[in-house]
Design a protein around this motif. Sequence first.
Motif, mmCIF file in Angstrom:
data_model
loop_
_atom_site.group_PDB
_atom_site.id
_atom_site.type_symbol
_atom_site.label_atom_id
_atom_site.label_comp_id
_atom_site.label_asym_id
_atom_site.label_seq_id
_atom_site.Cartn_x
_atom_site.Cartn_y
_atom_site.Cartn_z
ATOM 1 N N GLY A 176 25.046 31.068 30.837
ATOM 2 C CA GLY A 176 25.534 30.950 32.197
ATOM 3 C C GLY A 176 26.001 32.507 32.741
ATOM 4 N N ASP A 177 26.256 33.621 31.882
ATOM 5 C CA ASP A 177 26.427 34.744 32.182
ATOM 6 C C ASP A 177 25.540 35.733 31.799
ATOM 7 N N GLN A 178 24.888 35.606 30.587
ATOM 8 C CA GLN A 178 23.721 36.306 30.232
ATOM 9 C C GLN A 178 22.846 35.539 29.231
ATOM 10 N N ALA A 179 21.551 36.008 29.331
ATOM 11 C CA ALA A 179 20.522 35.255 28.263
ATOM 12 C C ALA A 179 20.199 36.121 27.159
ATOM 13 N N MET A 180 20.025 35.440 25.951
ATOM 14 C CA MET A 180 19.762 36.151 24.881
ATOM 15 C C MET A 180 18.353 35.324 23.961
ATOM 16 N N LEU A 181 17.556 36.300 23.777
ATOM 17 C CA LEU A 181 16.393 35.834 23.298
ATOM 18 C C LEU A 181 16.164 36.598 21.889
ATOM 19 N N THR A 182 15.975 35.893 20.768
ATOM 20 C CA THR A 182 15.906 36.575 19.395
ATOM 21 C C THR A 182 14.490 35.881 18.664
ATOM 22 N N VAL A 183 13.704 36.907 18.232
ATOM 23 C CA VAL A 183 12.778 36.573 17.056
ATOM 24 C C VAL A 183 13.139 37.038 15.724
ATOM 25 N N ARG A 209 12.258 48.289 29.789
ATOM 26 C CA ARG A 209 12.405 47.004 30.632
ATOM 27 C C ARG A 209 13.787 46.352 30.480
ATOM 28 N N ALA A 210 14.162 46.256 29.478
ATOM 29 C CA ALA A 210 15.480 45.657 29.369
ATOM 30 C C ALA A 210 16.728 46.272 30.091
ATOM 31 N N ARG A 221 18.144 43.619 10.807
ATOM 32 C CA ARG A 221 18.010 42.673 9.824
ATOM 33 C C ARG A 221 18.563 41.324 10.367
ATOM 34 N N GLY A 222 17.916 40.255 9.825
ATOM 35 C CA GLY A 222 18.529 38.930 10.102
ATOM 36 C C GLY A 222 20.088 38.737 9.774
ATOM 37 N N PRO A 223 20.393 37.674 10.135
ATOM 38 C CA PRO A 223 21.843 37.332 10.178
ATOM 39 C C PRO A 223 22.426 37.327 8.596
ATOM 40 N N ASP A 224 21.431 36.881 7.777
ATOM 41 C CA ASP A 224 21.902 36.838 6.248
ATOM 42 C C ASP A 224 21.143 37.895 5.676
ATOM 43 N N GLY A 225 20.826 39.024 6.175
ATOM 44 C CA GLY A 225 20.420 40.310 5.558
ATOM 45 C C GLY A 225 18.968 40.254 5.213
ATOM 46 N N ALA A 226 18.496 39.193 5.498
ATOM 47 C CA ALA A 226 16.856 39.028 5.191
ATOM 48 C C ALA A 226 16.134 39.179 6.223
ATOM 49 N N GLY A 227 14.722 39.613 6.506
ATOM 50 C CA GLY A 227 13.788 39.386 7.429
ATOM 51 C C GLY A 227 14.197 40.398 8.493
ATOM 52 N N ALA A 228 13.888 40.374 9.602
ATOM 53 C CA ALA A 228 14.064 41.096 11.044
ATOM 54 C C ALA A 228 14.656 40.304 12.026
ATOM 55 N N ALA A 229 15.145 40.711 12.723
ATOM 56 C CA ALA A 229 15.690 40.227 14.171
ATOM 57 C C ALA A 229 15.629 41.043 15.125
ATOM 58 N N LEU A 230 14.781 40.663 16.384
ATOM 59 C CA LEU A 230 14.674 41.370 17.460
ATOM 60 C C LEU A 230 15.375 40.550 18.566
ATOM 61 N N THR A 231 16.539 40.997 19.363
ATOM 62 C CA THR A 231 17.164 40.674 20.134
ATOM 63 C C THR A 231 17.194 41.171 21.490
ATOM 64 N N LEU A 232 16.945 40.559 22.620
ATOM 65 C CA LEU A 232 17.141 40.667 24.053
ATOM 66 C C LEU A 232 18.085 40.092 24.461
ATOM 67 N N VAL A 233 19.084 40.978 25.509
ATOM 68 C CA VAL A 233 20.071 40.427 25.900
ATOM 69 C C VAL A 233 20.149 40.952 27.379
#
Length: 239
Positions: A176-183, A209-210, A221-233
């Motif tokens: 409601g206050d913000q949108a967050m997209l994570t890949v 753009r953000a 990195r991802g939440p468990d330290g593996a992989g990658a996480a791209l996050t737009l808020v």
Amino acid sequence: MKASAQEPPELPDPGTTADAARAAELTELLGHLTTCWDDERRQLARKLHDSLGSSMTALTMHLALLSQHLHEQPQRDRAAQMKQLLNNIIETNRKMQLALWNDKLEFLGPKAAISELVTEWGREHGIKARASLPDDDPEFTREQGVALLRCAEEGLRNVLAHAQASAVEVILDDDGDQAMLTVRDNGVGPLEAAADSFSCHGLRMLRERARLLGGTLTLGRGPDGAGAALTLVLPKQPA
């Protein structure tokens, strides 16, 4: 008693003022360019749909009628080959339209557009792809919707190019206050230099753009330290 001399007021640094004005000018220019870019992609996708797409569909129908009057097998085989060729062109045209502009974004919103993007991408590249989306349809401005979809596209593009991943998840949250997209993916993860400097031009454009919308873009990195996480808020009320 002798009055003490007053300190002269501090004057703004001309260099700092000029730099701030230049940065503001470049930010405004970038906002204009991204809007024009989005509009041009949308118009081109519409032209491909209205002109080329409808013409190819009409040709397919005419060929089907013509084939009913062909009795020799070589002619029927040639007509079947032509029909397959037309079908391939129609499918290529559809993919080009989708790459340029997803009509679902405009008519159904980012949720539907992202869902279609993830499904199509996973099917095309043979990678397990899942979209985790809110039950309701959040309300976004057009600019916010485009930014969210572009983040999903850029994230998937980088997964394919660099991650060596077997699975990817695209998550859209809205409080409601913000949108967050994570890949996020289960691949090798980002290089530290890439995460810090956004050396990829696509990521740098997405970060700007953000910023234009008062939001942030992070790569780590991802939440468990593996992989990658791209996050737009993005704030629901742009700054």
